[in-house]
Design a protein around this motif. Structure first.
Motif, short mmCIF file in Angstrom:
data_model
loop_
_atom_site.label_atom_id
_atom_site.label_comp_id
_atom_site.label_asym_id
_atom_site.label_seq_id
_atom_site.Cartn_x
_atom_site.Cartn_y
_atom_site.Cartn_z
N ILE A 268 0.77 -1.14 -0.09
CA ILE A 268 -0.03 -0.02 -0.04
C ILE A 268 0.90 1.20 -0.04
O ILE A 268 0.86 2.29 -0.74
CB ILE A 268 -0.96 0.05 1.13
N PHE A 269 1.74 1.38 0.69
CA PHE A 269 2.73 2.31 0.81
C PHE A 269 3.32 2.57 -0.41
O PHE A 269 3.50 3.91 -0.74
CB PHE A 269 3.85 2.07 1.96
N LEU A 270 3.80 1.81 -1.21
CA LEU A 270 4.65 1.88 -2.38
C LEU A 270 3.65 2.10 -3.57
O LEU A 270 4.08 3.17 -4.33
CB LEU A 270 5.45 0.53 -2.80
N ILE A 271 2.60 1.74 -3.42
CA ILE A 271 1.59 2.19 -4.26
C ILE A 271 1.08 3.80 -4.27
O ILE A 271 1.06 4.39 -5.18
CB ILE A 271 0.27 1.09 -4.46
N VAL A 272 1.02 3.91 -2.98
CA VAL A 272 0.52 5.32 -2.63
C VAL A 272 1.80 6.27 -3.21
O VAL A 272 1.47 7.38 -3.93
CB VAL A 272 0.38 5.69 -1.13
N CYS A 273 3.07 5.96 -2.85
CA CYS A 273 4.10 6.71 -3.33
C CYS A 273 4.22 6.76 -4.95
O CYS A 273 4.44 7.91 -5.38
CB CYS A 273 5.53 6.29 -2.74
N ALA A 274 3.86 5.54 -5.54
CA ALA A 274 4.18 5.61 -6.97
C ALA A 274 2.94 6.72 -7.69
O ALA A 274 3.20 7.04 -8.96
CB ALA A 274 3.78 4.11 -7.40
N ILE A 275 1.91 6.70 -6.89
CA ILE A 275 0.88 7.44 -7.68
C ILE A 275 0.91 8.88 -7.22
O ILE A 275 0.78 9.87 -8.11
CB ILE A 275 -0.60 6.83 -7.27
N VAL A 276 1.00 9.29 -5.92
CA VAL A 276 1.12 10.65 -5.25
C VAL A 276 2.34 11.58 -5.76
O VAL A 276 1.91 12.54 -6.00
CB VAL A 276 0.75 10.52 -3.68
N PHE A 277 3.34 10.99 -5.87
CA PHE A 277 4.45 11.56 -5.92
C PHE A 277 4.53 12.24 -7.56
O PHE A 277 4.63 13.55 -7.65
CB PHE A 277 5.88 10.98 -5.72
N PRO A 278 4.07 11.19 -8.51
CA PRO A 278 4.19 11.77 -9.85
C PRO A 278 2.93 12.88 -9.94
O PRO A 278 3.12 14.00 -10.64
CB PRO A 278 3.79 10.76 -10.84
N VAL A 279 1.92 12.79 -9.41
CA VAL A 279 0.80 13.54 -9.36
C VAL A 279 1.11 14.86 -8.74
O VAL A 279 0.84 16.02 -9.20
CB VAL A 279 -0.47 13.05 -8.78
N ASN A 280 1.67 14.98 -7.67
CA ASN A 280 2.14 16.14 -6.78
C ASN A 280 3.06 16.80 -7.63
O ASN A 280 3.02 18.06 -7.85
CB ASN A 280 2.68 15.60 -5.35
N SER A 281 4.18 16.08 -8.26
CA SER A 281 5.10 16.82 -9.03
C SER A 281 4.37 17.40 -10.35
O SER A 281 4.83 18.48 -10.61
CB SER A 281 6.16 15.76 -9.57
N TRP A 282 3.66 16.90 -10.87
CA TRP A 282 3.15 17.39 -12.19
C TRP A 282 2.17 18.72 -11.91
O TRP A 282 2.24 19.70 -12.44
CB TRP A 282 2.08 16.13 -12.96
N LEU A 283 1.19 18.45 -10.70
CA LEU A 283 0.50 19.54 -10.33
C LEU A 283 1.49 20.82 -9.87
O LEU A 283 1.09 21.90 -10.06
CB LEU A 283 -0.45 19.32 -9.34
#
Length: 290
Positions: A268-283
């Motif tokens: 769960i932790f790895l999936i959250v990081c894999a999704i949240v960090f790119p979205v956060n960086s893009w925004l």
């Protein structure tokens, strides 16, 4: 020169308490989780077994459904809370009435309730026989609906409860962002003949990107790791219809499969990081300076 060095050293010492707390609360438990996820452990011993826990975790029938449900749950709730929360926030900021404060309270009040309490409330009002929703439907001549026992409805009902509970947080974040936008921008655009939609598109939305980033990040994290509401309302059922990764790991912990459950939490932790960090960086790249 000496005074500057002392001031610089002094400022670094101010970081020590915060860094220590961060390490104790986050860094050490995270590293420990990665280790224990590769062991068969209990409260006394830990036996190293490598990646066996991950292989076993993904081979479980419930895991396959839970992964799809987790992405569905996080995606739907994030989009609806993001869009609807923004619409409500813009409406509240433009609406000026005596009841303005009460309306804001109504939207934010559910966020102050315990997740378990919200789950119990929705389970009660959606009860097949005694729930007020079904009583109204049957009173109007409609059929009895198994809101939480229907495999096609259960997870959608839980998502509705989640949105009802937490959308107020997004509304508050957006309203804070809108309040920080200088009024001069709107006044200048109005003099140039801009209408409400043009002001929203060219002023509000671009300058609200930091708030949107925060709201989406919190919603994604909450949606990916949520289990309390689902467990309270459906326990992952019927069958595996509303099972998510959070409920799978909870059941594993309850059965004493601590190594498997820890592996699930790491996933769960790895999936959250894999999704949240790119979205956060893009925004973050879309941020417009005021």
């Amino acid at each position: 020169m000496k005074n500057r060095l002392m001031q610089k050293t002094y400022s670094y010492w101010l970081l020590v308490p915060g860094v220590l707390i961060y390490c104790v609360i986050f860094i050490i438990p995270t590293i420990s989780s990665f280790y224990f996820a590769m062991t068969r452990w209990n409260l006394r011993t830990a036996e190293w077994i490598g990646f066996d826990n991950y292989i076993t975790f993904f081979s479980q029938p419930s895991t396959k459904n839970s992964i799809g449900n987790t992405f569905l749950y996080a995606g739907v709730t994030t989009v609806i809370k993001g869009v609807l929360g923004l619409v409500i926030a813009v409406w509240l900021c433009r609406k000026s009435t005596k009841a303005h404060g009460y309306i804001k309270t109504v939207f934010y009040f559910p966020a102050m309730l315990s997740t378990v309490v919200v789950g119990i409330i929705f389970s009660a009002i959606l009860h097949p026989s005694n729930g007020i929703v079904n009583q109204v439907i049957m009173g109007l001549g409609g059929p009895k609906i198994q809101w939480l026992n229907d495999s096609g409805l259960a997870i959608w009902v839980v998502m509705f409860a989640d949105i009802w509970k937490t959308i107020g947080i997004n509304v508050l974040i957006y309203m804070s962002g809108i309040a920080a936008i200088p009024k001069d921008y709107y006044e200048s655009s109005a003099l140039d003949g801009a209408n409400g939609w043009q002001q929203f598109k060219n002023i509000t939305l671009p300058l609200l990107v930091p708030s949107i980033n925060s709201a989406i990040t919190l919603s994604l994290i909450g949606g990916m790791k949520n289990y309390e509401l689902i467990w309270t309302m459906t326990e992952g059922g019927p069958g595996y219809a509303s099972e998510v990764l959070g409920t799978v790991t909870y059941k594993l912990f309850a059965r004493g499969n601590y190594g498997l459950a820890t592996a699930g939490q790491v996933i769960i932790f790895l999936i959250v990081c894999a999704i949240v960090f790119p979205v956060n960086s893009w925004l973050s790249k879309k941020v417009v300076e005021m």
